[in-house]
Design a protein around this motif. Structure first.
Motif, short mmCIF file in Angstrom:
data_model
loop_
_atom_site.label_atom_id
_atom_site.label_comp_id
_atom_site.label_asym_id
_atom_site.label_seq_id
_atom_site.Cartn_x
_atom_site.Cartn_y
_atom_site.Cartn_z
N UNK A 1 0.95 -1.65 -0.13
CA UNK A 1 -0.10 0.07 -0.05
C UNK A 1 0.88 1.05 0.18
N UNK A 2 -0.02 2.40 -0.40
CA UNK A 2 0.62 3.62 -0.30
C UNK A 2 0.23 4.70 -0.30
N UNK A 3 0.78 5.81 -0.23
CA UNK A 3 0.38 6.76 0.39
C UNK A 3 0.83 8.01 -0.06
N UNK A 4 0.18 8.92 -0.68
CA UNK A 4 0.87 10.78 -1.13
C UNK A 4 0.44 11.44 -0.95
N UNK A 5 0.85 12.26 -0.18
CA UNK A 5 0.91 13.59 0.16
C UNK A 5 -0.51 13.54 1.15
#
Length: 439
Positions: free
Chosen positions: A119-123
């Protein structure tokens, strides 16, 4: 660990280590509506405190995206460790102004689990909004200005929790005993199965953050608070849900300790109530599958939402901005075009000036008589609904207000103000001949 008691349950006790399902005893007391809110060691995190819905919210149907955006983002990790959080949630009635983010280092194990599973989060950060966006507690906040169409979060299929995928045959057999429309209760059984596994569960970092009480949800009100609502539609729904929990707990008790037991621990009506409340607000439909979406389910509600969920084409999802978002602004998701009845029952809040708020009444002779009195009309203003003229019966059937399969519920309020079917029925019942209603 202690599960909170819900209305109609007067006793609850447990003897089990934190992270495992409680061994409990309870007794039903139909003559009293009592509740005891637990303050046990079960960890509560910044997830939403909302309750079960037997309806699939329209906005929770995930849209398809033909070409998922490619992005890489990772939240800054903190080396600190702190006690787990007890958090509350709220609602943003309209798009908020800037909110200063407060980073939560206590979520490190959860974010590490998300990252390790792709998973990833951007800003994006999880922040305590402290009511600055219209009433919310914890939520998601943008850390920089974002344009419409930017993917803020990506969750691969491996972190989505559903009952259709990965449930044991014994668990699926038990789930099939739950009415299909109560899909929140179905997924609640899968959640309880994961809870029973404690740290051995793949979803333990997520499950450990779920709230352990839902004090704002009527299902967990004490008797005095429930009666103080003085609103039969909500009180009746609470009663129905309590009866379902009590009855289905007997289904589970019947297989406890046998090879057909899929939970591996004592589960009573209170445990079912907790699971049902924990699931519904986190329930999304992805195609034909209902799933819980870790992290994305921390987004607060607004009818003027700035983000939405779309599929990535590979079983996962993206949380994508729908409009420009300023740094420090909360990321908001529309839970659906829901009345305050449903918002209170399922999520524990109401929206002032809700454009979708309505009351439901049954279309029958009593309603026509009441309208006659309220409008100070002559007693014979409307025809006899029980013995309508032929042309009246035909139109009422076309409106679905009479005959086999008739839907007698008419709504008042919301955007339409008065149900169009009711207005049409009033007109036809005032008519004395067919020519007055058919041109």
């Amino acid at each position: 660990m202690v599960y909170p008691s819900f209305a109609n349950i007067t006793q609850y006790s447990c003897k089990s280590p934190a992270g495992m399902l409680a061994k409990s005893s309870w007794t039903a007391a139909p003559s009293k509506l009592l509740v005891r809110h637990a303050a046990g060691p079960y960890p509560a995190g910044p997830g939403p405190c909302r309750s079960h819905s037997a309806r699939l919210h329209e906005s929770r149907t995930v849209c398809a995206r033909s070409e998922p955006p490619a992005f890489i983002g990772e939240r800054e990790r903190s080396r600190r460790s702190s006690p787990r959080l007890v958090a509350t949630r709220g609602v943003a009635a309209s798009a908020p102004g800037p909110v200063a983010p407060v980073i939560v280092p206590e979520l490190q194990p959860f974010f590490a689990w998300l990252r390790d599973n792709g998973a990833s989060m951007e800003n994006v950060v999880v922040a305590n909004l402290d009511g600055k966006d219209g009433g919310s507690g914890w939520g998601l906040v943008a850390t920089k200005d974002c344009k419409a169409g930017e993917a803020m979060i990506h969750l691969p299929a491996s972190v989505l929790l559903s009952y259709e995928e990965g449930s044991s045959p014994a668990l699926l057999e038990l789930i099939e005993k739950v009415p299909v429309e109560l899909f929140g209760a179905r997924l609640g059984l899968r959640l309880l199965a994961e809870r029973a596994q404690a740290d051995a569960s793949h979803w333990a970092p997520y499950v450990n953050l779920l709230p352990n009480t839902f004090k704002g949800v009527p299902l967990f009100f004490d008797g005095d608070s429930l009666r103080a609502l003085q609103y039969p539609p909500v009180s009746a729904q609470v009663g129905k849900r309590c009866r379902f929990l009590i009855d289905f707990a007997k289904e589970i008790a019947a297989v406890r300790g046998t090879p057909a037991d899929p939970l591996g621990a004592d589960v009573d009506a209170n445990a079912l109530g907790w699971a049902l409340a924990a699931v519904s607000s986190r329930l999304f439909r992805i195609g034909d599958v209902r799933s819980m979406l870790p992290l994305i389910d921390m987004a607060n509600h607004s009818f003027d939402n700035n983000c939405k969920v779309v599929t990535d084409g590979h079983g996962g999802v993206h949380f994508v901005s729908q409009k420009s978002i300023k740094a420090g602004e909360a990321l908001l998701h529309n839970y659906g075009h829901l009345s305050n009845d449903i918002l209170l029952l399922d999520y524990g809040f109401v929206v002032p000036g809700n454009p979708y708020d309505y009351i439901s009444l049954t279309f029958n002779q009593n309603l026509l008589d009441g309208a006659t009195i309220a409008a100070q009309l002559p007693d014979d203003n409307f025809g006899d609904l029980e013995q309508p003229a032929k042309f009246q019966a035909e139109v009422l059937a076309e409106l679905g207000l009479t005959g086999p399969g008739a839907d007698l519920e008419v709504r008042f309020g919301g955007k339409e103000i008065v149900d169009g079917r009711f207005l049409a029925a009033m007109r036809v019942m005032c008519a004395r001949e067919a020519g007055e209603v058919r041109g």
